[in-house]
Design a protein around this motif. Structure first.
Motif, PDB file in Angstrom:
ATOM      1  N   ILE A 283      -2.435  -0.085   4.541  1.00  0.00           N
ATOM      2  CA  ILE A 283      -3.108  -1.061   3.680  1.00  0.00           C
ATOM      3  C   ILE A 283      -3.970  -0.291   2.688  1.00  0.00           C
ATOM      4  O   ILE A 283      -4.880   0.444   3.069  1.00  0.00           O
ATOM      5  N   ALA A 284      -3.661  -0.455   1.407  1.00  0.00           N
ATOM      6  CA  ALA A 284      -4.366   0.270   0.349  1.00  0.00           C
ATOM      7  C   ALA A 284      -5.257  -0.672  -0.447  1.00  0.00           C
ATOM      8  O   ALA A 284      -4.945  -1.854  -0.636  1.00  0.00           O
TER       9      ALA A 284
ATOM     10  N   VAL B 217     -11.096  -1.660   3.381  1.00  0.00           N
ATOM     11  CA  VAL B 217      -9.875  -1.235   4.076  1.00  0.00           C
ATOM     12  C   VAL B 217     -10.127  -0.517   5.397  1.00  0.00           C
ATOM     13  O   VAL B 217      -9.191  -0.253   6.148  1.00  0.00           O
ATOM     14  N   GLN B 218     -11.383  -0.210   5.709  1.00  0.00           N
ATOM     15  CA  GLN B 218     -11.639   0.631   6.881  1.00  0.00           C
ATOM     16  C   GLN B 218     -11.196  -0.008   8.199  1.00  0.00           C
ATOM     17  O   GLN B 218     -10.953   0.687   9.185  1.00  0.00           O
ATOM     18  N   GLY B 219     -11.029  -1.330   8.222  1.00  0.00           N
ATOM     19  CA  GLY B 219     -10.577  -1.989   9.434  1.00  0.00           C
ATOM     20  C   GLY B 219      -9.074  -1.942   9.634  1.00  0.00           C
ATOM     21  O   GLY B 219      -8.563  -2.393  10.667  1.00  0.00           O
TER      22      GLY B 219
ATOM     23  N   ARG C 248      -4.028   1.608   9.382  1.00  0.00           N
ATOM     24  CA  ARG C 248      -3.669   2.768   8.556  1.00  0.00           C
ATOM     25  C   ARG C 248      -4.224   2.544   7.149  1.00  0.00           C
ATOM     26  O   ARG C 248      -3.510   2.103   6.257  1.00  0.00           O
ATOM     27  N   PRO C 249      -5.487   2.860   6.912  1.00  0.00           N
ATOM     28  CA  PRO C 249      -6.096   2.589   5.596  1.00  0.00           C
ATOM     29  C   PRO C 249      -5.763   3.653   4.556  1.00  0.00           C
ATOM     30  O   PRO C 249      -5.491   4.808   4.887  1.00  0.00           O
ATOM     31  N   ARG C 250      -5.799   3.238   3.294  1.00  0.00           N
ATOM     32  CA  ARG C 250      -5.634   4.180   2.175  1.00  0.00           C
ATOM     33  C   ARG C 250      -6.575   3.784   1.050  1.00  0.00           C
ATOM     34  O   ARG C 250      -6.669   2.600   0.692  1.00  0.00           O
ATOM     35  N   ILE C 251      -7.259   4.759   0.491  1.00  0.00           N
ATOM     36  CA  ILE C 251      -8.036   4.555  -0.731  1.00  0.00           C
ATOM     37  C   ILE C 251      -7.183   5.040  -1.892  1.00  0.00           C
ATOM     38  O   ILE C 251      -6.719   6.185  -1.905  1.00  0.00           O
TER      39      ILE C 251
END
Length: 411
Positions: free
Chosen positions: A71-72, A89-91, A94-97
């Motif tokens: 999730i970006a 997105v931290q939750g 698989r986070p992406r910035i």
């Protein structure tokens, strides 16, 4: 032949939502995110968290619920944007910035009013900050395809050194032609040799070349393609997810790549997006338009009745469409008309079918598309005039291509 996997980065809910009139509520975005998840995309860009409280809430909710894909969230190359993005997105499992900064001379001079050196420094610091929060960081060089190539390579090297795991080279204004796109990807790829960075492309459709440019990028070394369902997005839109995916699937002999997209979910995703945004797909749109698997010309219909491969390179069910549609209009031939009469329960000799055909063509000239109730009226008129069909059904038989209402089904 070894085939390389292409990462599908879906930006329907971010760049796609930026289409005029396509904004969605949080509930609508979550519903659409569930369907995009069913498609099997690798990366789901959920929104631009700092843009509004609503967008932040949407990204955060999607990150909490949709657990399979990356999730970006999008962020400009500024501290506030990046921090806000991470909060959203931290939750995610698989986070992406995904942070971006323009690199072309025209953007640096007139929009950002910074020098190339300042651009490299800002990009480096932004990625380094994002990396301190999130292991998966993507950097986009906005307007990459109008950027000096030597400078673009320097930017790419700097952001990878700072920790970027993906470097995206957008054709932000849809200016490129495929050979130019390939040259940009190849040059940056060479500059990043020896690193583990993934090259990505994000093509806009201002000249109608977004899909062609995306495929050229893949051939030149890009291993991530950024796309949107139905091709929605700023101005003329983004590369259409369904077109890129099906081009790679159908032409695997020429393009040795594959994706993990579940193509049978494409039609459902297209319909849901149209219903959610109110933006209808043009009838002749590739893959998901209602005419994509419809045939009216007599020559085509005759070929299809003998072997569907004569005029269809994709089986409708492959993309989730129930079946081929034989549209009855003035271009239709006797074979297709005779087949539809049989589906309605009436079988005619060649002479009697000629009677029906003449009246059918005359009506088609007036009303364009002949529906079942029109055809039944012609048949009944013929029977009253002495036609003797060899079999007569007592009621309209169900048909996959035409609904019981007599209206042609849509693809």
């Amino acid at each position: 032949m070894t085939r390389s996997r292409i990462t599908i980065f879906d930006t329907t809910l971010r760049d796609g939502e930026q289409s005029p009139g396509c904004s969605m509520t949080t509930a609508e975005k979550i519903r659409m995110a569930r369907q995009i998840d069913l498609l099997g995309v690798d990366v789901l860009e959920a929104g631009f968290p700092i843009a509004s409280h609503g967008d932040f809430d949407s990204v955060k909710a999607i990150a909490a619920e949709i657990r399979r894909p990356i999730i970006a969230g999008l962020a400009r190359a500024t501290e506030n944007d990046i921090e806000r993005c991470w909060q959203a997105v931290q939750g995610a499992a698989r986070p992406r910035i995904h942070t971006f900064l323009a690199t072309s001379d025209i953007h640096l001079k007139f929009k950002l009013r910074i020098t190339q050196d300042e651009c490299i420094k800002q990009a480096f610091e932004a990625v380094r900050l994002a990396k301190s929060m999130c292991q998966d960081v993507e950097f986009s060089a906005e307007d990459a395809t109008r950027t000096d190539l030597e400078f673009l390579c320097a930017v790419a090297q700097a952001v990878v050194e700072a920790g970027a795991t993906t470097v995206n080279l957008p054709d932000t204004v849809g200016y490129c032609i495929p050979s130019e796109m390939a040259r940009v990807i190849s040059a940056v790829g060479k500059a990043l040799e020896g690193t583990n960075a993934i090259l990505s492309c994000h093509c806009h459709n201002d000249l109608g070349l977004a899909v062609a440019n995306s495929l050229a990028a893949v051939e030149a070394g890009a291993r991530q393609v950024e796309v949107a369902m139905n091709g929605i997005g700023e101005r003329a839109g983004n590369a259409a997810l369904e077109e890129v995916v099906m081009a790679l699937k159908v032409r695997a002999n020429a393009l040795p790549f594959y994706t993990n997209v579940v193509t049978e979910q494409l039609h459902a995703a297209s319909v849901l997006l149209s219903e959610t945004t109110g933006m209808a797909v043009q009838p002749n749109k590739a893959i998901v338009g209602r005419n994509a698997f419809a045939h009216e010309a007599g020559i085509h219909q005759d070929g299809m009745l003998k072997n569907p491969l004569t005029y269809e390179i994709i089986t409708p069910k492959t993309v989730g469409v129930p079946d081929t549609i034989m549209v009855l209009g003035k271009h239709s031939g006797r074979n297709a008309l005779g087949r539809r009469c049989e589906q309605l329960g009436y079988q005619f000799s060649r002479r009697d079918l000629d009677f029906v055909y003449r009246r059918f063509v005359a009506l088609a000239d007036e009303i364009k598309t002949v529906q079942d109730h029109h055809l039944l009226a012609i048949i009944r008129e013929g029977i009253e005039s002495g036609l003797t069909p060899t079999s007569v059904g007592s009621e309209l038989r169900p048909n996959k291509a035409v609904g019981a209402s007599g209206e042609a089904a849509t693809a």
